[in-house]
Scaffold this active site. Sequence first.
Site, short mmCIF file in Angstrom:
data_model
loop_
_atom_site.label_atom_id
_atom_site.label_comp_id
_atom_site.label_asym_id
_atom_site.label_seq_id
_atom_site.Cartn_x
_atom_site.Cartn_y
_atom_site.Cartn_z
N GLU A 262 98.32 102.19 -60.81
CA GLU A 262 97.12 101.74 -60.11
C GLU A 262 97.09 100.23 -60.22
O GLU A 262 96.81 99.68 -61.28
CB GLU A 262 95.86 102.36 -60.73
N CYS A 296 89.43 96.29 -60.03
CA CYS A 296 90.48 96.37 -59.01
C CYS A 296 89.94 96.81 -57.66
O CYS A 296 90.55 96.54 -56.63
CB CYS A 296 91.57 97.33 -59.46
N GLU A 382 93.83 88.50 -54.94
CA GLU A 382 92.72 89.16 -55.61
C GLU A 382 92.00 88.17 -56.52
O GLU A 382 92.62 87.46 -57.31
CB GLU A 382 93.26 90.33 -56.43
#
Length: 480
Positions: A262, A296, A382
């Site tokens: 992940e 995330c 990100e």
Amino acid sequence: MGANDVLARLNSSGFLRTQGFIGGKWVDAYDGKTIQVNNPATGEVIADVACMGTEEANDAIASAYEAFQTWSKVTAAERSKLLRKWYDLIIANKEQLGELITLEQGKPLKEAIGEISLGASYIEFYAEEAKRVYGDIIPTNMPDRRLFLLKQPVGVVGAITPWNFPFAMIARKVGPALAAGCTVVIKPSELTPLSALAAAELSLQAGIPPGVVNVVMGIAPEIGDALLASTQVRKITFTGSTAVGKKLMAGAAGTVKKVSLELGGNAPCIIFDDADLEVAIKGTLGTKFRNTGQTCICANRILVQEGIYDKFAKALSDAINNLKVGDGFTEGVVQGPLINEAAVQKGAEVLLGGKRHGLGFTFYEPTVISNVNNEMRISREEVFGPVAPLLRFKTEEEAISIANDTNAGLAAYLFSSNVQRTWRVAEALEYGIVGINEGLVSSEVTPHGGVKQSGLGREGSKYGMDDYLEIKYVCLGNMC
């Protein structure tokens, strides 16, 4: 209660463990070295924990491998009972565990206790799923044969977990692993190992046998390399950055391990002109500023249709301006400190915040940035922080194009009152998770994971068991 008072109480109650956990025993690093764990709100040292490496990791693997020989043969019903006891202990001690997370990770206490409840829900869910791992009977192609499928545990699992959800990410991996009959070696972040050690302590109290759960922390490259090199470790599960995930995937090829990853996200949050403004603001705040933007699946790009852009930007800024920033133990605080500082993209207009908070140190102002475009760095990478970049779009097709223009594909969000549009856009978005008029989407009953470079496999839900099981085909001949 202040952080020092909480620390003293946790220490006296036995929740503050500083040694590694191997074979059911608490052990120091073999060379005696330690690393400091700091409170991100103050920089003060919480504890000195064992700094482990290759030798300790190999011993933990050996312990897990030995335990696997018996744990894999324990009935599903018995594994279920032990996981349920673990869950009960977690819930009984959720306040203390939440305090531990606030100390080492910084998130507000209410949110930290919420993380404990979320993590516990995975343990409870997989305690139930342990009894529902079904095989199959295949209609035979020859009259004297019977064909069966068995599902069996994959083996020893190396679980590498991040600092942003130091308890929930462990539970989401270890719950299905133990339910399936696997044993685990946990490598928590060196920034937040205390939650993992507390979880191990409660697993011991629950009666989970020695060696089934092991925790080693310290020198990450050494521990990671040991997990990758060992032929006794049959699976790696990792939550973290895409860059590290790629290295683990390459390293696992040497022994052909199963991997579930992940990885990083670049989540779009699309606000259409026909969205309910109140719902959109609430949902955006939930997905963007949870854990101070350090998730995330948090919204990394907020795409707003031009007809509602100015109104939404003002309403969001007003709502964010009311977010109280401070130490996680302070009443009413909803934004804690950062573990890493956020950067502000040049070339855009800062509507709110955009600098270090007046509290100093690792505190950063909740920030809204306007006039961002899809080519800016803040749109391409990100951002793990409380920064909300706003991008303007005209049409539904343009929004989908901007949203999909990334290598990431973990989570996406959209807000609209048009039912036909929500289905069209949800199906067109290249993401593993889509929230429609909702910003908080995590749950133990739903599959969590991404597409493209956001990872492989799914965690949570009934599908989360699959990565911890192997399918064995059995052909039984001479039946006539």
